[in-house]
Motif scaffolding. Structure first.
Motif, PDB file in Angstrom:
ATOM      1  N   UNK A 190     -51.489 -69.006  33.184  1.00 34.46           N
ATOM      2  CA  UNK A 190     -52.944 -69.156  33.243  1.00 34.46           C
ATOM      3  C   UNK A 190     -53.566 -69.042  31.857  1.00 34.46           C
ATOM      4  N   UNK A 191     -53.047 -68.125  31.048  1.00 36.17           N
ATOM      5  CA  UNK A 191     -53.631 -67.927  29.721  1.00 36.17           C
ATOM      6  C   UNK A 191     -53.466 -69.161  28.842  1.00 36.17           C
ATOM      7  N   UNK A 192     -52.280 -69.768  28.874  1.00 35.84           N
ATOM      8  CA  UNK A 192     -52.080 -70.975  28.076  1.00 35.84           C
ATOM      9  C   UNK A 192     -52.892 -72.138  28.627  1.00 35.84           C
ATOM     10  N   UNK A 193     -53.046 -72.177  29.948  1.00 31.61           N
ATOM     11  CA  UNK A 193     -53.870 -73.235  30.527  1.00 31.61           C
ATOM     12  C   UNK A 193     -55.333 -73.089  30.111  1.00 31.61           C
ATOM     13  N   UNK A 194     -55.814 -71.858  29.986  1.00 30.74           N
ATOM     14  CA  UNK A 194     -57.176 -71.637  29.520  1.00 30.74           C
ATOM     15  C   UNK A 194     -57.351 -72.183  28.104  1.00 30.74           C
ATOM     16  N   UNK A 195     -56.335 -71.959  27.262  1.00 30.08           N
ATOM     17  CA  UNK A 195     -56.397 -72.489  25.900  1.00 30.08           C
ATOM     18  C   UNK A 195     -56.367 -74.011  25.932  1.00 30.08           C
ATOM     19  N   UNK A 196     -55.523 -74.573  26.777  1.00 36.49           N
ATOM     20  CA  UNK A 196     -55.412 -76.025  26.877  1.00 36.49           C
ATOM     21  C   UNK A 196     -56.748 -76.641  27.292  1.00 36.49           C
ATOM     22  N   UNK A 197     -57.482 -75.949  28.167  1.00 40.02           N
ATOM     23  CA  UNK A 197     -58.739 -76.476  28.700  1.00 40.02           C
ATOM     24  C   UNK A 197     -59.969 -76.033  27.908  1.00 40.02           C
ATOM     25  N   UNK A 248     -54.957 -68.954  17.314  1.00 38.07           N
ATOM     26  CA  UNK A 248     -55.480 -69.642  18.484  1.00 38.07           C
ATOM     27  C   UNK A 248     -55.610 -71.158  18.262  1.00 38.07           C
ATOM     28  N   UNK A 249     -56.191 -71.627  17.146  1.00 38.25           N
ATOM     29  CA  UNK A 249     -56.222 -73.077  16.917  1.00 38.25           C
ATOM     30  C   UNK A 249     -54.833 -73.697  16.788  1.00 38.25           C
ATOM     31  N   UNK A 250     -53.893 -72.967  16.153  1.00 34.09           N
ATOM     32  CA  UNK A 250     -52.550 -73.521  16.006  1.00 34.09           C
ATOM     33  C   UNK A 250     -51.866 -73.647  17.358  1.00 34.09           C
ATOM     34  N   UNK A 251     -52.044 -72.650  18.214  1.00 28.91           N
ATOM     35  CA  UNK A 251     -51.458 -72.728  19.546  1.00 28.91           C
ATOM     36  C   UNK A 251     -52.113 -73.844  20.358  1.00 28.91           C
ATOM     37  N   UNK A 252     -53.422 -73.993  20.233  1.00 29.97           N
ATOM     38  CA  UNK A 252     -54.109 -75.080  20.936  1.00 29.97           C
ATOM     39  C   UNK A 252     -53.529 -76.432  20.530  1.00 29.97           C
ATOM     40  N   UNK A 253     -53.256 -76.600  19.243  1.00 31.69           N
ATOM     41  CA  UNK A 253     -52.681 -77.860  18.780  1.00 31.69           C
ATOM     42  C   UNK A 253     -51.300 -78.088  19.390  1.00 31.69           C
ATOM     43  N   UNK A 256     -51.509 -79.508  22.701  1.00 30.93           N
ATOM     44  CA  UNK A 256     -52.146 -80.810  22.781  1.00 30.93           C
ATOM     45  C   UNK A 256     -53.618 -80.743  23.107  1.00 30.93           C
ATOM     46  N   UNK A 257     -54.233 -79.592  22.842  1.00 26.99           N
ATOM     47  CA  UNK A 257     -55.651 -79.396  23.157  1.00 26.99           C
ATOM     48  C   UNK A 257     -56.511 -79.579  21.910  1.00 26.99           C
ATOM     49  N   UNK A 258     -57.781 -79.762  22.132  1.00 21.67           N
ATOM     50  CA  UNK A 258     -58.733 -79.790  21.038  1.00 21.67           C
ATOM     51  C   UNK A 258     -58.871 -78.382  20.457  1.00 21.67           C
ATOM     52  N   UNK A 259     -59.452 -78.308  19.267  1.00 23.78           N
ATOM     53  CA  UNK A 259     -59.685 -76.999  18.663  1.00 23.78           C
ATOM     54  C   UNK A 259     -60.526 -76.137  19.596  1.00 23.78           C
TER      55      UNK A 259
END
Length: 312
Positions: A190-197, A248-253, A256-259
């Motif tokens: 869930x935590x990674x999905x929150x970052x993805x979204x 956090x921005x590096x993990x988002x990248x 495949x998520x936006x910043x």
């Protein structure tokens, strides 16, 4: 050695029990109910049933296992709601106080326990003053924000009790923020999905420094503490503490998520509570220099940059 692991079937136990068995130790797993016995057996341990909050049951389990080493991994951490931080940690706080006291009393009564190793927290507990990275000599937060006070008090109780047990060799392992299989930052979590979204923003300056550790590396360090540790505290973290504004921005990248969005502190407080703002803006990281030197341990995942990935 004969080793009893309390809290044996969580994310850490699933990594730790097989490693202890593979290292040639005779491993016993203290589990709460009958349903967990089969899981402990599959992981290479002999199950003994006891509720950690029932002293008589704990004493019986310790007598049955007759361990030379006890490893206290008692937690009950599920989903952490930073708006309800105190409630999220309430069950774990009780295990870290009453549960640890019960284990220590049982070990002392049984005799023969040469080493007592306990899980602590080096990710969220250091004083929020001074430099960005702390070592084991630095104090826990003496003035935590109210929602985090009970959690840090429970950690303080555990550490004082374990290190103060003169009849055994007390070792405290301050683990960093776990990631990897079975953790809150596992692939698909869930935590990674929150970052993805883009539902996990950077709050304020994002200056809170996090120290991560892969769950497998934490287990390896625990085995090293069994075999090489001495009385005292060890930070079990990777080599790369980093501020939220960086990781956090590096993990988002990677996902495949936006910043991530950036929001001011007052907006973060409304969305994530006071504890959430502290985690994002004021946290201090931890140094693993002592653990690497004294435990003869090196993390296989020296940085979250390679280890924390969206795929297994």
């Amino acid at each position: 050695m004969r080793i009893l692991v309390a809290g044996a079937t969580g994310a850490m136990g699933r990594e730790l029990l097989p490693r202890l068995a593979e290292a040639g130790h005779e491993v016993f797993a203290m589990v709460r109910g009958e349903s967990a016995k089969a899981a402990a057996s599959r992981l290479g341990a002999v199950p003994v049933v006891a509720d950690a909050l029932d002293r008589a049951q704990v004493e019986a389990a310790v007598r049955e296992a007759a361990p030379e080493v006890i490893i206290d991994q008692l937690t009950a951490i599920g989903h952490i709601d930073t708006r309800k931080f105190e409630r999220s940690f309430a069950a774990t706080d009780r295990l870290r106080t009453e549960g640890t006291d019960n284990l220590l009393a049982a070990a002392r009564a049984a005799g023969g326990v040469r080493r007592f190793i306990a899980q602590s927290n080096g990710a969220f507990t250091y004083a929020r003053t001074g430099g960005p990275v702390k070592d084991e000599q630095d104090p826990l937060d003496p003035a935590p924000v109210a929602p985090m006070a009970s959690m840090i008090a429970a950690i303080g109780h555990l550490e004082k009790a374990v290190l103060g047990a003169a009849w055994t060799e007390g070792i405290v392992l301050r683990y960093g923020a776990f990631y990897g299989p079975g953790t809150s930052m596992a692939p698909g979590s869930e935590q990674l999905e929150m970052i993805r979204r883009r539902k996990f923003p950077v709050v304020g300056d994002g200056g809170g420094v996090w120290s991560f550790i892969h769950i497998a590396d934490a287990a390896e360090a625990t085995v090293a503490a069994v075999e090489n540790g001495g009385r005292g505290v060890y930070n079990i973290v990777d080599d790369d503490p980093a501020p939220v504004a960086e990781w956090l921005p590096e993990l988002a990248a990677k996902l495949g998520a936006k910043k991530p969005m950036r929001v001011p502190r007052f907006v973060g407080r409304l969305a994530a509570g006071t504890a959430g703002v502290v985690l994002m803006t004021e946290l201090r990281g931890a140094s693993n220099t002592k653990a690497k030197r004294e435990l003869a341990w090196q993390p296989t995942h020296p940085t979250w940059r390679q280890g924390l990935t969206p795929n297994p």
